[in-house]
Motif scaffolding. Structure first.
Motif, mmCIF file in Angstrom:
data_model
loop_
_atom_site.group_PDB
_atom_site.id
_atom_site.type_symbol
_atom_site.label_atom_id
_atom_site.label_comp_id
_atom_site.label_asym_id
_atom_site.label_seq_id
_atom_site.Cartn_x
_atom_site.Cartn_y
_atom_site.Cartn_z
ATOM 1 N N ILE A 1 54.676 30.166 90.836
ATOM 2 C CA ILE A 1 54.140 29.010 90.738
ATOM 3 C C ILE A 1 52.453 28.927 90.500
ATOM 4 O O ILE A 1 51.857 28.268 89.940
ATOM 5 C CB ILE A 1 54.329 28.335 91.984
ATOM 6 C CG1 ILE A 1 55.759 27.944 92.143
ATOM 7 C CG2 ILE A 1 53.371 26.919 92.410
ATOM 8 C CD1 ILE A 1 56.425 27.289 93.723
ATOM 9 N N GLU A 2 51.763 29.912 91.138
ATOM 10 C CA GLU A 2 50.295 29.977 91.392
ATOM 11 C C GLU A 2 49.782 30.740 90.302
ATOM 12 O O GLU A 2 48.532 30.620 90.010
ATOM 13 C CB GLU A 2 49.844 30.434 92.813
ATOM 14 C CG GLU A 2 50.294 29.695 93.792
ATOM 15 C CD GLU A 2 49.854 30.341 95.060
ATOM 16 O OE1 GLU A 2 49.315 31.274 95.210
ATOM 17 O OE2 GLU A 2 50.313 29.411 96.035
ATOM 18 N N HIS A 3 50.312 31.831 89.812
ATOM 19 C CA HIS A 3 49.730 32.526 88.696
ATOM 20 C C HIS A 3 49.806 31.909 87.349
ATOM 21 O O HIS A 3 50.622 31.669 86.872
ATOM 22 C CB HIS A 3 50.373 33.938 88.687
ATOM 23 C CG HIS A 3 49.527 35.166 87.862
ATOM 24 N ND1 HIS A 3 48.323 35.665 88.476
ATOM 25 C CD2 HIS A 3 49.465 35.661 86.695
ATOM 26 C CE1 HIS A 3 47.901 36.568 87.684
ATOM 27 N NE2 HIS A 3 48.512 36.403 86.582
ATOM 28 N N PRO A 4 48.707 31.877 86.683
ATOM 29 C CA PRO A 4 48.793 31.219 85.118
ATOM 30 C C PRO A 4 49.768 32.026 84.182
ATOM 31 O O PRO A 4 49.894 33.434 84.304
ATOM 32 C CB PRO A 4 47.330 31.681 84.673
ATOM 33 C CG PRO A 4 46.444 31.799 85.947
ATOM 34 C CD PRO A 4 47.347 32.462 86.849
ATOM 35 N N ARG A 5 50.338 31.048 83.360
ATOM 36 C CA ARG A 5 51.134 31.819 82.212
ATOM 37 C C ARG A 5 51.130 30.372 81.320
ATOM 38 O O ARG A 5 51.034 29.398 81.433
ATOM 39 C CB ARG A 5 52.430 31.844 82.884
ATOM 40 C CG ARG A 5 53.241 30.738 83.261
ATOM 41 C CD ARG A 5 54.646 31.098 83.843
ATOM 42 N NE ARG A 5 55.530 29.780 84.069
ATOM 43 C CZ ARG A 5 55.311 29.146 85.071
ATOM 44 N NH1 ARG A 5 54.335 29.666 86.202
ATOM 45 N NH2 ARG A 5 55.921 28.157 85.372
ATOM 46 N N LEU A 6 51.211 31.076 80.036
ATOM 47 C CA LEU A 6 51.434 30.012 78.993
ATOM 48 C C LEU A 6 52.771 29.767 78.733
ATOM 49 O O LEU A 6 53.753 30.650 78.736
ATOM 50 C CB LEU A 6 50.720 30.519 77.844
ATOM 51 C CG LEU A 6 49.581 30.491 77.614
ATOM 52 C CD1 LEU A 6 48.990 31.099 76.201
ATOM 53 C CD2 LEU A 6 49.011 29.069 77.209
ATOM 54 N N ARG A 7 53.100 28.464 78.555
ATOM 55 C CA ARG A 7 54.623 27.979 78.308
ATOM 56 C C ARG A 7 55.165 28.140 76.942
ATOM 57 O O ARG A 7 54.119 27.956 76.148
ATOM 58 C CB ARG A 7 54.820 26.330 78.667
ATOM 59 C CG ARG A 7 54.277 26.065 80.142
ATOM 60 C CD ARG A 7 55.158 26.314 81.183
ATOM 61 N NE ARG A 7 56.465 25.792 80.929
ATOM 62 C CZ ARG A 7 56.681 24.303 81.481
ATOM 63 N NH1 ARG A 7 55.661 23.586 82.122
ATOM 64 N NH2 ARG A 7 57.883 23.715 81.041
ATOM 65 N N LEU A 8 56.138 28.813 76.876
ATOM 66 C CA LEU A 8 56.647 28.891 75.548
ATOM 67 C C LEU A 8 57.919 28.237 75.416
ATOM 68 O O LEU A 8 58.561 28.222 73.973
ATOM 69 C CB LEU A 8 57.305 30.469 75.602
ATOM 70 C CG LEU A 8 56.156 31.434 76.094
ATOM 71 C CD1 LEU A 8 56.773 32.900 75.679
ATOM 72 C CD2 LEU A 8 54.847 31.676 75.205
ATOM 73 N N ASP A 9 58.302 27.332 76.208
ATOM 74 C CA ASP A 9 59.359 26.478 75.897
ATOM 75 C C ASP A 9 59.224 24.972 75.576
ATOM 76 O O ASP A 9 59.798 23.915 75.708
ATOM 77 C CB ASP A 9 60.328 26.305 77.400
ATOM 78 C CG ASP A 9 59.597 25.815 78.476
ATOM 79 O OD1 ASP A 9 58.445 25.912 78.332
ATOM 80 O OD2 ASP A 9 60.038 25.510 79.201
ATOM 81 N N GLY A 10 58.090 24.937 74.990
ATOM 82 C CA GLY A 10 57.665 23.535 74.122
ATOM 83 C C GLY A 10 56.250 23.768 73.434
ATOM 84 O O GLY A 10 56.039 24.859 72.947
ATOM 85 N N VAL A 11 55.596 22.594 73.242
ATOM 86 C CA VAL A 11 54.317 22.606 72.401
ATOM 87 C C VAL A 11 53.219 22.088 73.278
ATOM 88 O O VAL A 11 53.416 20.982 73.877
ATOM 89 C CB VAL A 11 54.614 22.017 70.952
ATOM 90 C CG1 VAL A 11 55.117 20.724 71.199
ATOM 91 C CG2 VAL A 11 53.379 22.299 70.173
ATOM 92 N N TYR A 12 51.987 22.489 72.842
ATOM 93 C CA TYR A 12 50.844 21.852 73.685
ATOM 94 C C TYR A 12 50.104 21.046 72.362
ATOM 95 O O TYR A 12 49.917 21.310 71.447
ATOM 96 C CB TYR A 12 49.714 22.684 73.895
ATOM 97 C CG TYR A 12 50.060 23.727 75.101
ATOM 98 C CD1 TYR A 12 49.781 23.339 76.460
ATOM 99 C CD2 TYR A 12 50.975 25.105 75.035
ATOM 100 C CE1 TYR A 12 50.016 24.173 77.412
ATOM 101 C CE2 TYR A 12 51.089 25.667 75.932
ATOM 102 C CZ TYR A 12 50.769 25.319 77.382
ATOM 103 O OH TYR A 12 51.263 25.825 78.378
ATOM 104 N N ILE A 13 49.930 19.721 72.851
ATOM 105 C CA ILE A 13 49.707 18.743 71.862
ATOM 106 C C ILE A 13 48.212 18.127 72.308
ATOM 107 O O ILE A 13 48.087 17.688 73.624
ATOM 108 C CB ILE A 13 50.584 17.701 71.545
ATOM 109 C CG1 ILE A 13 51.866 18.421 71.190
ATOM 110 C CG2 ILE A 13 50.263 16.494 70.628
ATOM 111 C CD1 ILE A 13 53.368 17.133 71.028
#
Length: 447
Positions: free
Chosen positions: A288-300
């Motif tokens: 929950i707390e450690h940063p991670r980039l999401r790969l299951d979608g797109v940033y718009i």
């Protein structure tokens, strides 16, 4: 001369043959019912007390312990368990099955999965309830080992966990019996579950109905939860307190951590253990707390600016609102896709075709790296230019999470152009807006 009253009393003392026959039939029926009840007693599904007769009298010994029926543990039948003076003894077949099951658990702990699977199958062929018998025996061994240290402090201790080393890689048994000081539930959540009862069950809103989930063992429910995504698990946790306790199992979140936090999410593979240690070895809190980039979608990013238009009349100013979108899609191998599209192309039409094979003006491919909460994108170039361009681009972004755990916002810090000689030219960012994450079901995510 005998009076009439004396004659009537003499007649009442003589029982009729019908009354005698009725009494004998009633006594026989009572004896048959008692015999049937004693025969069916070991197979009942309720907790029962089995008194042991003392040697000198026909009365039961009040000091004899209370024994739970073997069927309460799912071990039905005379061949499963023999109950004697508060202890359980395994039958020959079940004892052999438990020994094979214990050997399988040891093989699994050593990483010999093929041998472990073969032994598990052999054990279950001998007895389908071997897993329950194994857990019962291990729990009794733990209780015998810890009995001297808990005699004077029994009323203040929680139920002992029967999580064993052979199953540590597969399941976490008896999750609902954790103590409230367990490091797996820190902070506010620990304070919340501190008031939970020790023995939790699933219940319907209508208490007159039974809950089907209570028929499923906890270890099987944990296996099911490990096959779900985080959103589904957290929704399940809101059902009741038992569901919340199951959702806190560390093995569930450990799978997500080791699946998501791999380079380029972290600098190197070995760094993940040190980072988890900094979160008190709490995999859920870490996820929950450690940063991670999401790969299951797109940033718009939806960007706007106003442009002055031409007018035939001097006293009329024509203004146009221009809208365009920036897209960023990240992949687990470190590749990133960047697309700049005008308002003619809506996100609904762009997302299905946002792939490395896309051919469109404003489309670039590059590489990304996550360092803490800073995202570095380098070597952004058009893959289909011929000849290749002398310039490529690089970006720096800050990763944020609103609310906590979503990691759904990217804020552009810098956008630069780099030529073949390595000269860097900053580009203006007057109209840029933050990127917000949008989940896409067809995107695979972490794998």
């Amino acid at each position: 001369m005998v009076s009439m009253d004396a004659q009537e009393d003499r007649d009442d003392d003589v029982e009729s043959p019908e009354l005698i026959r009725f009494r004998e039939e009633w006594r026989e029926e009572v004896r048959q019912r008692k015999g049937a009840r004693q025969t069916d007693l070991p197979s009942q599904n309720e907790t029962s007390t089995l008194p042991t007769a003392s040697s000198g009298s026909g009365k039961s010994d009040a000091n004899q312990p209370t024994v739970r029926s073997p069927s309460h543990l799912g071990l039905t039948g005379a061949r499963a368990l023999t109950v004697s003076r508060g202890e359980t003894q395994l039958g020959p077949t079940l004892a052999r099955a438990v020994g094979i099951y214990r050997s399988a658990a040891q093989h699994e702990q050593q990483g010999l999965l093929d041998d472990a699977l073969r032994l598990y199958r052999q054990a279950f062929r001998l007895d389908p309830n071997v897993d329950r018998a194994y857990f019962l025996e291990e729990q009794r061994s733990q209780q015998r080992a810890t009995a001297p240290s808990v005699v004077g402090n029994r009323s203040h201790q929680k139920t002992a966990s029967i999580e064993k080393a052979g199953l540590n890689t597969a399941l976490n048994f008896s999750t609902t019996t954790r103590t409230v000081t367990d490091p797996q539930t820190p902070g506010l959540l620990a304070n919340l579950i501190a008031d939970f009862p020790r023995n939790l069950t699933f219940v319907y809103d209508d208490e007159r109905k039974g809950a089907t989930l209570n028929l499923i063992p906890d270890e099987l429910l944990l296996r099911i939860l490990r096959s779900l995504d985080t959103t589904t698990i957290e929704r399940f946790a809101t059902v009741c307190r038992k569901a919340r306790m199951l959702s806190l199992d560390s093995l569930i979140w450990r799978d997500f951590v080791y699946l998501a936090y791999k380079p380029p999410q972290v600098p190197e593979v070995d760094a993940i253990d040190a980072i988890v240690t900094s979160h008190a070895a709490n995999y859920r809190q870490f996820y929950i707390e450690h940063p991670r980039l999401r790969l299951d979608g797109v940033y718009i990013a939806v960007c706007h600016y106003v442009r002055r238009g031409a007018s035939e009349y001097a006293w009329i100013d024509s203004m146009h609102l221009i809208t365009y979108h920036r897209y960023l899609r990240f992949f687990a191998d470190g590749a990133v896709l960047s697309l700049l599209a005008n308002e003619d192309l809506t996100p609904q039409s762009v997302i299905p075709m946002l792939k490395p094979s896309l051919r469109m003006k404003g489309f670039h491919v590059g590489h990304w790296q996550l360092d803490g909460s800073a995202v570095h994108i380098s070597n952004l170039h058009s893959p289909h230019d011929s000849p290749p361009s002398r310039y490529h681009f690089q970006m720096a972004l800050a990763l944020h999470s609103k609310p906590l755990g979503r990691w759904n916002k990217l804020e552009i810090l810098s956008y630069e152009s780099v030529n073949d000689e390595g000269e860097i030219l900053p580009l203006a960012l007057r109209h840029e807006r933050p990127f917000w994450f949008s989940k896409v079901k067809s995107y695979p995510g972490y794998h």
